[in-house]
Design an enzyme around this catalytic site. Structure first.
Site, PDB file in Angstrom:
ATOM      1  N   ASP A   1       0.869  -1.174   0.000  1.00  0.00           N
ATOM      2  CA  ASP A   1       0.000   0.000   0.000  1.00  0.00           C
ATOM      3  C   ASP A   1       0.907   1.224   0.000  1.00  0.00           C
ATOM      4  O   ASP A   1       1.527   1.545   1.010  1.00  0.00           O
ATOM      5  CB  ASP A   1      -0.909  -0.033   1.241  1.00  0.00           C
ATOM      6  CG  ASP A   1      -1.733   1.248   1.397  1.00  0.00           C
ATOM      7  OD1 ASP A   1      -1.675   2.109   0.499  1.00  0.00           O
ATOM      8  OD2 ASP A   1      -2.429   1.372   2.421  1.00  0.00           O
TER       9      ASP A   1
ATOM     10  N   LYS B   1       2.795  11.556  -3.038  1.00  0.00           N
ATOM     11  CA  LYS B   1       1.757  10.913  -3.850  1.00  0.00           C
ATOM     12  C   LYS B   1       0.833  11.955  -4.497  1.00  0.00           C
ATOM     13  O   LYS B   1       0.238  11.708  -5.541  1.00  0.00           O
ATOM     14  CB  LYS B   1       0.950   9.966  -2.966  1.00  0.00           C
ATOM     15  CG  LYS B   1       0.003   9.035  -3.692  1.00  0.00           C
ATOM     16  CD  LYS B   1      -0.594   8.050  -2.715  1.00  0.00           C
ATOM     17  CE  LYS B   1      -1.662   7.170  -3.316  1.00  0.00           C
ATOM     18  NZ  LYS B   1      -2.238   6.277  -2.283  1.00  0.00           N
TER      19      LYS B   1
ATOM     20  N   GLU C   1      -7.516   0.665  -4.203  1.00  0.00           N
ATOM     21  CA  GLU C   1      -7.478   0.562  -2.740  1.00  0.00           C
ATOM     22  C   GLU C   1      -8.804   0.099  -2.126  1.00  0.00           C
ATOM     23  O   GLU C   1      -8.802  -0.816  -1.300  1.00  0.00           O
ATOM     24  CB  GLU C   1      -6.992   1.886  -2.142  1.00  0.00           C
ATOM     25  CG  GLU C   1      -5.491   2.081  -2.394  1.00  0.00           C
ATOM     26  CD  GLU C   1      -4.994   3.507  -2.232  1.00  0.00           C
ATOM     27  OE1 GLU C   1      -5.773   4.373  -1.795  1.00  0.00           O
ATOM     28  OE2 GLU C   1      -3.817   3.756  -2.559  1.00  0.00           O
TER      29      GLU C   1
ATOM     30  N   ASP D   1     -13.263   5.230   1.696  1.00  0.00           N
ATOM     31  CA  ASP D   1     -11.816   5.235   1.967  1.00  0.00           C
ATOM     32  C   ASP D   1     -11.298   6.675   1.975  1.00  0.00           C
ATOM     33  O   ASP D   1     -11.129   7.281   0.921  1.00  0.00           O
ATOM     34  CB  ASP D   1     -11.118   4.394   0.876  1.00  0.00           C
ATOM     35  CG  ASP D   1      -9.601   4.334   1.066  1.00  0.00           C
ATOM     36  OD1 ASP D   1      -9.068   5.000   1.976  1.00  0.00           O
ATOM     37  OD2 ASP D   1      -8.950   3.618   0.286  1.00  0.00           O
TER      38      ASP D   1
END
Lengths: 622, 199
Positions: free
Chosen positions: A26, A88, A187, A209
């Protein structure tokens, strides 16, 4: 430990192959994790300090060393310009995204030729892909420590709402870190797998999420080991970071320091903001001391500040429910994922919207990595049960620019992948010999409002009257969600084809150059790894063909059979003796080519068998 | 950049071209009225065998074949699972040019109905700007949506009957109406999702 299979000397295991060393990673905005499956159960691996969460922070030292994780995080305050966090947010982003993202980042960003942003450090300019690859390398080192050897492959997770450039950049980062990517996995889908495999779950679920920098909502239907994503949506620039920033802005206001503060102070304020946010998860109010200022922030006030951000996620949830054609009363449960889902206000609003059980018994920070490990184990063929199937969707529509700067959608969002669609276009002017193809992604009508993925030209179209050329444009999206486009003029058969990545990613040569440049990878290491990869590839091909011949040699003529057997035997000898990965790769390619028509015949047979099976079933029913 | 296209004819494509139908992939009768649950279960069974995830450890050729096969199965399922696309596809197979943009109706009564329904939707949309309460607006939109939905479903029944009797021209004209209602429903959904913003 699962029992390792050992082949008979000189022979090859016919049914079960050796267990692959497969991991799930992850790659998060704030933290990254690596997990494996051990004795059928997934578990997160600790790093060398025993911690499960690797802070996604990279620090460039004066002497050229690179620190990653907790070691890097300790430099955030003392050396902010050379300590990169939340990278990211920049991954796969282009020049047009910079105004929205750039001025909020506490380090120096420069936009390079080709539109890709780079960060200026003392190490020189580094790209988000490079920084991400350092984080991946660090995660993989925990995997190496666990297996006591190199890993064979990894499933790497990406936000479901990542567009093609962001996915490609993630894959580039993995390649740069020397990781073989088994699959890019969304994800929320990974989280669903982690929950769905514990029991034999059935029904429709939602996965909410909210991570450090990204938000995803996916709605899935689970039936007997099938994970079918019905619709997905989100925002790849909204997460816990934004809540920190809201508090930080308020702190700047309270302390009387202006918006233009130096990077060190900025980091200091952000750190204070984050710890205040975390305190408010449990406490009704928290006291803050920063920059000589003391004050109190109440939960109520904090909620007021982030209310519009949370509401935005709720609106996205509603849109996705409508896309999935699902009403909230049909949703059996909602799974909470990501550190920011711990905020009580988030839980409250999620409960109000979905009105069903919210599940969070698996650690929201770990659940994505756990699901990725299960899928990695599954894809590597380590699992006994072959029945698991995952059907994911394209998050954002793919289109093409047409006259007047308008977008024509070729594949609409939420289409199940893999998918291939073609559309015919024609020339605009008499005698037109070239056509410019501009590939875009997004939901808006105007090309300028969508993400530009790539442009390429189809040339050498024979001159014809306007409207009589027939150009067939084909979009192919693979199971990683990555796009390939080809165009063909039908009357002349002129073809052009492009892998969509040059806009913001790196081309293959650039990756190879960077691999060569990498000072912590000696040249020998790379050569050994390349050879090892080719050897594994050769073994796999030999094993596949041997077992295929065991079953289906009757599909070949006697000559074909002999020549295939010969080339397998030759490859086996060559593989044992050869020490040059390029030569071995060429040999493998030759054998694969020799066996092409055999593979096609076998595939055809298995399809016919599958169809015949259905017909039989139909006959029995009728 | 100038590479050859992968061969356009693959095993399954060949199969489809031979039988000339997506229905054959799922061993279903070529008809508008199909068992959707059966379609779904056969679709999942096929994907369990041909999804690229099942070919990850195979040679690159097999991987490519699997991806193309799975794409085709997805496309076939997508076409047959939708009432509108299934109807279009059936008429396409019978030589009708059934793409929505090529379809114009000269049924006067239907044209009137179209205009009235469009006006009704515009009225509701106009109210949106007049700052009416959201609740009131979403109720009106909801009842409009239900009305359209019913009309659309009864057209589907018409199509089904007409196609079963082999009345292709009539089916084609019903399809034109279905296309209009499907588009109108899309617009209603679009408005609904914009309404989400105000609550």
């Amino acid at each position: 430990m699962a029992l390792m299979q050992i082949a008979e000397p000189g022979g090859f295991p016919s049914e079960r192959r050796q267990q692959m060393r497969a991991v799930g990673i992850d790659l998060g905005t704030t933290n990254s994790l690596i997990a494996v499956v051990e004795d059928g159960a997934p578990k997160v691996l600790p790093d060398s300090n025993g911690a499960f969460l690797i802070p996604s922070v990279v620090h460039y030292e004066k002497d050229g060393d690179v620190l990653v994780g907790a070691n890097a995080q300790s430099r955030v305050l003392t050396d902010p310009l050379n300590t990169l966090s939340s990278i990211k947010r920049l991954l796969g982003r282009g020049i047009t995204d910079m105004p929205r993202l750039g001025n909020k980042l506490p380090y120096e960003v420069e936009v390079r030729e080709g539109g890709m942003p780079t960060i200026l450090t003392r190490y020189g300019p580094v790209s988000p892909v490079q920084v991400s690859s350092e984080i991946l390398r660090c995660a993989v080192s925990a995997g190496k420590a666990y297996f006591g050897s190199e890993i064979d492959g990894a499933v790497i997770t990406v936000p479901a709402y990542f567009d093609d450039s962001q996915r490609q950049a993630t894959k580039d980062a993995a390649t740069l870190a020397g990781i073989k990517v088994l699959r890019l996995l969304n994800e929320p889908t990974a989280a669903a797998i982690a929950y769905g495999l514990n029991e034999s779950e059935e029904g429709i679920i939602a996965v909410y999420d909210l991570g450090g920098g990204t938000f995803d909502i996916s709605i899935l239907r689970l039936t007997k080991g099938v994970f079918e994503v019905l619709a997905t949506g989100g925002n790849s620039a909204l997460g816990g970071d934004d809540f920190d920033r809201v508090i930080a802005d308020w702190l700047c206001e309270q302390t009387g320091i202006g918006p233009s503060i130096d990077p060190s102070t900025q980091r200091l304020v952000m750190t204070a903001a984050r710890s205040a946010k975390e305190d408010l998860t449990l406490a009704e109010c928290t006291s803050i001391t920063t920059l000589g200022w003391r004050g109190v922030l109440s939960r109520e006030h904090f909620y007021k500040m982030i209310d519009s951000l949370i509401s935005e996620t709720m609106r996205t949830c509603k849109r996705v429910m409508s896309d999935a054609n699902v009403k909230s009363n049909q949703i059996r449960e909602v799974v909470l994922v990501g550190g920011s889902s711990r905020i009580p206000l988030v839980r409250e609003k999620v409960n109000d919207l979905f009105g069903c059980k919210a599940r969070s018994e698996l650690d929201p920070d770990q659940v994505v990595a756990l699901g990725a490990a299960i899928q990695a184990d599954n894809l590597a063929g380590n699992r006994q049960s072959e029945d698991m199937l995952l059907l994911d969707v394209l998050p954002l529509s793919l289109g093409i620019e047409t006259m007047g700067g308008l977008t024509e959608k070729i594949i609409p969002r939420n289409t199940t992948i893999p998918v291939s669609k073609s559309q015919e276009f024609t020339t605009f002017k008499d005698g037109q010999t070239a056509m410019s193809i501009h590939i875009v992604q997004g939901e808006r009508e105007l090309v300028s409002d969508c993400r530009s993925l790539a442009r390429f030209d189809l040339r050498d179209i024979p001159p014809m009257v306007a409207g009589s050329a027939k150009v067939l444009v084909t979009y192919e999206v693979d199971a990683d969600g990555l796009l390939n486009v080809s165009a063909m003029e039908k009357t002349s058969q002129v073809v052009s084809r492009i892998e969509v990545k040059p806009s913001y990613g790196l081309d293959e040569n650039e990756i190879l150059r960077m691999l060569d440049d990498s000072i912590r990878y000696s040249k020998d290491d790379i050569l050994i790894r390349n050879l090892r990869e080719q050897q594994v590839e050769a073994d796999r091909l030999i094993e596949d063909l041997t077992s295929a011949l065991d079953r289906d040699s009757d599909m070949l003529t006697k000559n074909e059979l002999l020549s295939l057997q010969q080339s397998i035997a030759d490859l086996r000898i060559f593989r044992a003796e050869c020490s040059d990965h390029n030569e071995l790769s060429v040999r493998i390619g030759n054998v694969a080519k020799t066996s092409e028509s055999f593979a096609e015949r076998r595939m055809n047979k298995s399809i016919q068998l599958a169809l015949a099976g259905q017909t039989l079933e139909a006959l029995e029913k009728g | 950049m100038w590479r050859e296209l992968p061969r356009l004819v693959y095993s399954l494509t060949l199969q489809v071209i031979k039988s000339k139908s997506y229905f054959a992939i799922f061993s279903l009768e070529m008809d508008w009225a199909i068992d959707l649950l059966l379609l779904k279960s056969r679709y999942l069974n096929l994907q369990k065998q041909f999804h690229p995830d099942k070919f990850l450890m195979k040679s690159s050729l097999e991987k490519r074949l699997a991806m193309q096969t799975a794409s085709l199965i997805n496309d076939a399922y997508d076409t047959l699972a939708s009432p509108l696309k299934r109807a279009q596809y059936l008429l396409d197979l019978r030589g009708y040019d059934a793409q929505p943009e090529r379809h114009t109706s000269c049924d006067g009564l239907f044209l009137m109905e179209q205009i009235e329904l469009r006006e009704e939707l515009e009225m509701i949309e106009g109210q949106n700007q007049n700052q009416n309460t959201c609740k009131d607006l979403s109720e009106r939109l909801g009842s409009f949506s239900t009305k359209i939905q019913h009309r659309y479903e009864s057209l589907q029944n018409d199509f089904s009957e007409s196609y079963a009797k082999g009345l292709l021209d009539n089916s084609f004209s019903v399809l034109g109406k279905m296309q209009f209602f499907a588009k109108l429903l899309d617009q209603v959904e679009d408005l609904e999702s914009r309404l989400i913003i105000c609550d």
